[in-house]
Every structure is written in structure tokens, then in C-alpha cells.
Design an enzyme around this catalytic site. Sequence first.
Site, PDB file in Angstrom:
ATOM      1  N   LYS A  16      32.805  29.198  35.859  1.00 47.52           N
ATOM      2  CA  LYS A  16      32.082  28.994  34.889  1.00 47.52           C
ATOM      3  C   LYS A  16      31.728  30.361  34.000  1.00 47.52           C
ATOM      4  O   LYS A  16      31.613  30.786  33.005  1.00 47.52           O
ATOM      5  CB  LYS A  16      30.863  28.552  35.116  1.00 47.52           C
ATOM      6  CG  LYS A  16      30.844  26.967  34.918  1.00 47.52           C
ATOM      7  CD  LYS A  16      29.749  26.175  35.885  1.00 47.52           C
ATOM      8  CE  LYS A  16      30.031  24.659  36.135  1.00 47.52           C
ATOM      9  NZ  LYS A  16      28.980  23.724  36.714  1.00 47.52           N
TER      10      LYS A  16
ATOM     11  N   GLN B 284      23.408  24.853  39.596  1.00 49.48           N
ATOM     12  CA  GLN B 284      24.619  24.287  40.210  1.00 49.48           C
ATOM     13  C   GLN B 284      24.182  23.204  41.235  1.00 49.48           C
ATOM     14  O   GLN B 284      23.180  23.516  42.136  1.00 49.48           O
ATOM     15  CB  GLN B 284      25.761  25.290  40.597  1.00 49.48           C
ATOM     16  CG  GLN B 284      26.733  24.672  41.282  1.00 49.48           C
ATOM     17  CD  GLN B 284      27.818  24.153  40.403  1.00 49.48           C
ATOM     18  OE1 GLN B 284      27.718  24.654  39.210  1.00 49.48           O
ATOM     19  NE2 GLN B 284      28.620  23.456  40.884  1.00 49.48           N
TER      20      GLN B 284
ATOM     21  N   ASP C 226      23.760  21.158  30.926  1.00 47.35           N
ATOM     22  CA  ASP C 226      24.580  20.266  31.458  1.00 47.35           C
ATOM     23  C   ASP C 226      24.194  18.788  30.941  1.00 47.35           C
ATOM     24  O   ASP C 226      25.158  18.102  31.408  1.00 47.35           O
ATOM     25  CB  ASP C 226      24.123  20.224  32.894  1.00 47.35           C
ATOM     26  CG  ASP C 226      24.783  21.232  33.896  1.00 47.35           C
ATOM     27  OD1 ASP C 226      26.043  21.081  33.743  1.00 47.35           O
ATOM     28  OD2 ASP C 226      24.269  21.602  34.807  1.00 47.35           O
TER      29      ASP C 226
HETATM   30  N1  GUN Z   1      28.218  20.166  40.233  1.00 45.10           N
HETATM   31  C1  GUN Z   1      29.191  19.415  40.192  1.00 45.10           C
HETATM   32  N2  GUN Z   1      29.441  19.219  38.927  1.00 45.10           N
HETATM   33  C2  GUN Z   1      28.467  19.868  38.228  1.00 45.10           C
HETATM   34  C3  GUN Z   1      28.051  20.154  36.855  1.00 45.10           C
HETATM   35  O1  GUN Z   1      28.969  19.513  35.940  1.00 45.10           O
HETATM   36  N3  GUN Z   1      27.020  20.488  36.838  1.00 45.10           N
HETATM   37  C4  GUN Z   1      26.191  21.221  37.692  1.00 45.10           C
HETATM   38  N4  GUN Z   1      24.978  21.872  37.522  1.00 45.10           N
HETATM   39  N5  GUN Z   1      26.563  21.011  38.837  1.00 45.10           N
HETATM   40  C5  GUN Z   1      27.671  20.332  39.420  1.00 45.10           C
END
Ligand code: GUN
Length: 278
Positions: free
Chosen positions: A52, A96, A119
Site C-alpha cells: 500500500k 490494517q 477502507d
Molecule cells: N486486511 C486484509 N484486507 C484488508 C483491507 O482491505 N483493509 C484493511 N484495513 N485491512 C485488511
Amino acid sequence: MANIIDGKAISAQIKEELKEKVAVMEAEGRQVTLAVIQVGSDPASSVYVGNKKKACAYIGIRSLSYELEEKTTEEELLALIGELNNREDVNGILVQLPLPSHIEEDKIIKAIRPEKDVDGFHPQSVGALCIGQPGFVSCTPAGIIQLLKRSGIEIAGKECVVVGRSNIVGKPMALLLLRENATVTVAHSKTKDLKDVTRRADILVVAVGRPKMITKEYVKEGAVVIDVGIHRNAENKLCGDVDYDDVAPICSAITPVPGGVGPMTIAMLMNNCVESIK
Ligand code: GUN
């Protein structure tokens, strides 16, 4: 043989478009900033967070990195989110998941201001999606809509079956397909006669988390098949929830694993970050 829906190429195209938009914003003196919070050092989460941040750097989004210790308390994490919520120079906040078990995920998700919820996990974002109002949309299902549209696949009026009902993929996927005027069925682990249900689908989206579960017996000839799963098999090779070699010969289009849905999630996160400056 099916058309292979190239998520790598489509996500690259979206990232190029975003890069151009960000360059224009920068010329106007506007800087998009994403705060990325990771609690603990789960190796898979570290890889996702790293990807990311790399995507942010490529597009020209500033990322602020918060790598917190596993033993961080809920109160400490809430205090950081509160601080980032109030910072005018921070547009998006991403925590996350999963979080360590002593921290309640729901409480953390709710603490992020909906205007910064890139998100799309906040109950207000989900509610807005449900009633057709503006708000951030969960990145994986939003990416699947882009894969379909950019591959020239019509959604309106189609029979769509989503297998899986998670808050992050299945439920928002169903709502997005409905917003695109599809007829939508959500199937799950308690669905009776699953094959009969999935065989109705013109567009079948599979997010069950079970390697190669969907074989050709589940798929109507000529259907479009979207595979959200990603697993590593005994030979250390990646595979999805769909048995690709079995299904590909009978469908009209299919996403591969890797290189299908996966790259779209980050592209849509970047899109949400760019939107967050508005
Ligand atoms: N953990 C696995 N996929 C995601 C996601 O799309 N966003 C976040 N914040 N955590 C994750």
C-alpha cells in the site's frame, strides 16, 4: 476458451489515471495524505502494508506510517486515531486488520471519521452504500465492478450470484451489483443445493476462502467467473477459490489467481485516497 480478465493491466491503468489526477492536485498545491497504522508485525500484514505504501509513493500520495507494538492498548490506538481524525493534513486513515485479540476491531473501525474511512468499513460508509448515498466503498468489491466495466461486461439485468457474505467482500459486493441493476443472490455456507444456485449465475463472484472449491459443476456455460480467493497450495503455488483449469474452458471470462482481483484492491484504495481530499 474464456477471456482472461487481466487485473494487473486494469489496475495499472487505474493507477496511471490516479497519478495524473494527483499531479494536477499537486500543481494546485493540494497534497493527498494517507495515514497507515499497523499494530504488531504479522508478516502477511507487513507485506500488504508495504504494498500500500509503495502504491502511494508511485501515485504521489504522501503516506504516514505508524508501526505500533503488538502490546499497544485499545486506548492508545483510539488516541492516535483521534489525533489523525483532527489533523487537517491527513485525508485518509487505514488501520490494517486483523488487530491483536485484545483490541476490539469494531470499536476501532467506528472511531475513524467516515470522511477519512478509505477502507469503507465504517458503519456509516456501509449504510450509505446500502441506501445509494455517497461514501467510501470497500476496495475489493469496488475493484471487481471496475474489472467488469473495463472488460466491457454488462451488469444491468444480469443474474449475479455472490458466494460468501463477509462484511468486507460478500455483502458490499451484493449491494454494488444491485446498484448496477443486476438481479443478485447471496449464497453462503448454509445455502442448500449450492450448485443449483451458482449455475443460475451469468456473473459468479466467489469469496468463500476455500481453495479450488468451485469446479465446473457449479458454473453455467458462458458465465463470467470472478475469483476473490487467494491461497498457497502444497507446492507453494498460488490458487483461488475457483478450480481455474476446470472452469476456464466453459466460461466466457474469468479472473486468474494471481493477477485478477488481487491487484484491484490496492488500486481502489488509492482511488479512495484521491477521493478523500474532496
Ligand atoms: N486486511 C486484509 N484486507 C484488508 C483491507 O482491505 N483493509 C484493511 N484495513 N485491512 C485488511
